[in-house]
Write an enzyme that holds these catalytic residues in place. Sequence first.
Site, PDB file in Angstrom:
ATOM      1  N   TRP A 161       0.817  -1.225   0.000  1.00 56.39           N
ATOM      2  CA  TRP A 161       0.000   0.000   0.000  1.00 56.39           C
ATOM      3  C   TRP A 161       0.846   1.268   0.000  1.00 56.39           C
ATOM      4  O   TRP A 161       0.313   2.382  -0.060  1.00 56.39           O
ATOM      5  CB  TRP A 161      -0.939  -0.012   1.223  1.00 56.39           C
ATOM      6  CG  TRP A 161      -2.030  -1.036   1.123  1.00 56.39           C
ATOM      7  CD1 TRP A 161      -2.475  -1.662  -0.010  1.00 56.39           C
ATOM      8  CD2 TRP A 161      -2.829  -1.559   2.195  1.00 56.39           C
ATOM      9  NE1 TRP A 161      -3.497  -2.536   0.292  1.00 56.39           N
ATOM     10  CE2 TRP A 161      -3.733  -2.488   1.638  1.00 56.39           C
ATOM     11  CE3 TRP A 161      -2.863  -1.327   3.574  1.00 56.39           C
ATOM     12  CZ2 TRP A 161      -4.662  -3.188   2.415  1.00 56.39           C
ATOM     13  CZ3 TRP A 161      -3.792  -2.016   4.345  1.00 56.39           C
ATOM     14  CH2 TRP A 161      -4.679  -2.936   3.770  1.00 56.39           C
ATOM     15  N   LYS A 162       2.147   1.128   0.146  1.00 63.43           N
ATOM     16  CA  LYS A 162       3.062   2.275   0.118  1.00 63.43           C
ATOM     17  C   LYS A 162       2.602   3.362   1.105  1.00 63.43           C
ATOM     18  O   LYS A 162       2.049   3.040   2.150  1.00 63.43           O
ATOM     19  CB  LYS A 162       3.208   2.795  -1.317  1.00 63.43           C
ATOM     20  CG  LYS A 162       3.588   1.657  -2.279  1.00 63.43           C
ATOM     21  CD  LYS A 162       4.052   2.126  -3.617  1.00 63.43           C
ATOM     22  CE  LYS A 162       4.412   0.917  -4.481  1.00 63.43           C
ATOM     23  NZ  LYS A 162       4.988   1.284  -5.757  1.00 63.43           N
TER      24      LYS A 162
ATOM     25  N   GLU B 108      11.885   1.712  -4.112  1.00 62.20           N
ATOM     26  CA  GLU B 108      11.631   3.016  -3.493  1.00 62.20           C
ATOM     27  C   GLU B 108      12.449   3.187  -2.209  1.00 62.20           C
ATOM     28  O   GLU B 108      12.955   4.277  -1.944  1.00 62.20           O
ATOM     29  CB  GLU B 108      10.120   3.205  -3.280  1.00 62.20           C
ATOM     30  CG  GLU B 108       9.432   3.447  -4.621  1.00 62.20           C
ATOM     31  CD  GLU B 108       7.965   3.063  -4.707  1.00 62.20           C
ATOM     32  OE1 GLU B 108       7.330   2.828  -3.670  1.00 62.20           O
ATOM     33  OE2 GLU B 108       7.456   2.991  -5.847  1.00 62.20           O
TER      34      GLU B 108
ATOM     35  N   GLU C  84      11.003  -6.783  -9.655  1.00 60.96           N
ATOM     36  CA  GLU C  84      10.260  -5.558  -9.928  1.00 60.96           C
ATOM     37  C   GLU C  84      11.085  -4.629 -10.806  1.00 60.96           C
ATOM     38  O   GLU C  84      11.931  -3.874 -10.289  1.00 60.96           O
ATOM     39  CB  GLU C  84       9.940  -4.850  -8.605  1.00 60.96           C
ATOM     40  CG  GLU C  84       9.012  -5.643  -7.714  1.00 60.96           C
ATOM     41  CD  GLU C  84       8.113  -4.721  -6.912  1.00 60.96           C
ATOM     42  OE1 GLU C  84       6.900  -4.916  -6.966  1.00 60.96           O
ATOM     43  OE2 GLU C  84       8.624  -3.787  -6.289  1.00 60.96           O
TER      44      GLU C  84
ATOM     45  N   GLY D 170       4.353   1.540 -10.979  1.00 60.73           N
ATOM     46  CA  GLY D 170       3.498   2.716 -10.906  1.00 60.73           C
ATOM     47  C   GLY D 170       3.373   3.461 -12.224  1.00 60.73           C
ATOM     48  O   GLY D 170       2.880   4.584 -12.261  1.00 60.73           O
TER      49      GLY D 170
ATOM     50  N   SER E  94       3.035  -2.737 -12.037  1.00 61.75           N
ATOM     51  CA  SER E  94       1.799  -2.565 -12.791  1.00 61.75           C
ATOM     52  C   SER E  94       1.027  -3.873 -13.020  1.00 61.75           C
ATOM     53  O   SER E  94       0.460  -4.097 -14.087  1.00 61.75           O
ATOM     54  CB  SER E  94       2.064  -1.840 -14.118  1.00 61.75           C
ATOM     55  OG  SER E  94       2.598  -0.544 -13.865  1.00 61.75           O
TER      56      SER E  94
ATOM     57  N   GLY F 298       1.191  -2.977  -6.178  1.00 60.45           N
ATOM     58  CA  GLY F 298       1.103  -1.649  -5.578  1.00 60.45           C
ATOM     59  C   GLY F 298      -0.268  -1.033  -5.800  1.00 60.45           C
ATOM     60  O   GLY F 298      -1.243  -1.351  -5.123  1.00 60.45           O
ATOM     61  N   GLY F 299      -0.368  -0.150  -6.790  1.00 60.80           N
ATOM     62  CA  GLY F 299      -1.583   0.635  -7.025  1.00 60.80           C
ATOM     63  C   GLY F 299      -2.863  -0.187  -7.048  1.00 60.80           C
ATOM     64  O   GLY F 299      -3.876   0.215  -6.446  1.00 60.80           O
TER      65      GLY F 299
END
Length: 263
Positions: free
Chosen positions: A10-11, A97, A180, A186, A225, A246-247
């Site tokens: 969820w960052k 990140e 990744e 993203g 993605s 992620g998103g």
Amino acid sequence: MRTKIVVGNWKMNLTRAETKSLLSSFLPLISDVNNVQVGVCTGFVSLTTVADQLSGTNVGLGAQNVFWKESGAFTGFVSPAMLKDAGVTYVLVGHSETRGRFGKLEVPATTVGFFAETDETVNLKIKALLPHGFTPILCVGENLAEREAGNTDSVIQSQLDGALADLSNDDIAKLVVAYEPVWAIGTGQTCDTPEAERVCGMIRAHLRTKVADVAEGIQIQYGGSVKASNAADLFSQPNIDGGLVGGASLMAEEFAAIVKAAG
Ligand code: PGA
């Protein structure tokens, strides 16, 4: 036969109320999925709220980072013991990140790099996590410049070598590896399935050269993605054992569809 594993990252998103609302929608949608390992990596301040909501479900709690010391004068950091106390199972290490390789942050590279993980600190974190029984999710991947220079495989191999230095075969067997590609995170630009499978296969081959007896059992995820529309294709590949999402993990129905695509 490796079990598939799908983990949401969820960052730096969602307040505690928002995590509650997302999980209230998501959990019922996957309650009948029992052949996939599922986890969610939330921010530190919502770990205990999310832990309460996950209790009694088959979804594991994950953290997005850790410091490698057990305690001490390290202002602003969180130790393995603290994560254990909060009920964490999965811990991301070496995410691009936290390595400081943000795709979109407009600050000088030196500023980001100062706080960034290196292969050495990734290795220290893994060594600090394993005695507590966590499952570290070791993220590796090349950025666009490295890919365009033809260095994808060598970059990833050297990330693996650094992260796994001095670990025993038994320790390495406890890890999940996530491939990744930084340029696919993203951006909406997924690595195409044959290339994702090729790199995940290359990762397994490299693990075989280091730990031949456990390499076949290590789960290797693809991340970058992943969405409901490409998950089934990616997860059907022989060396892709699920996804780090992620998103799309911020949307209950989309994330549930991705989990189901792994089942
Ligand atoms: P994304 O992120 O699915 O939003 O591309 C993946 C990740 O960073 O783990």
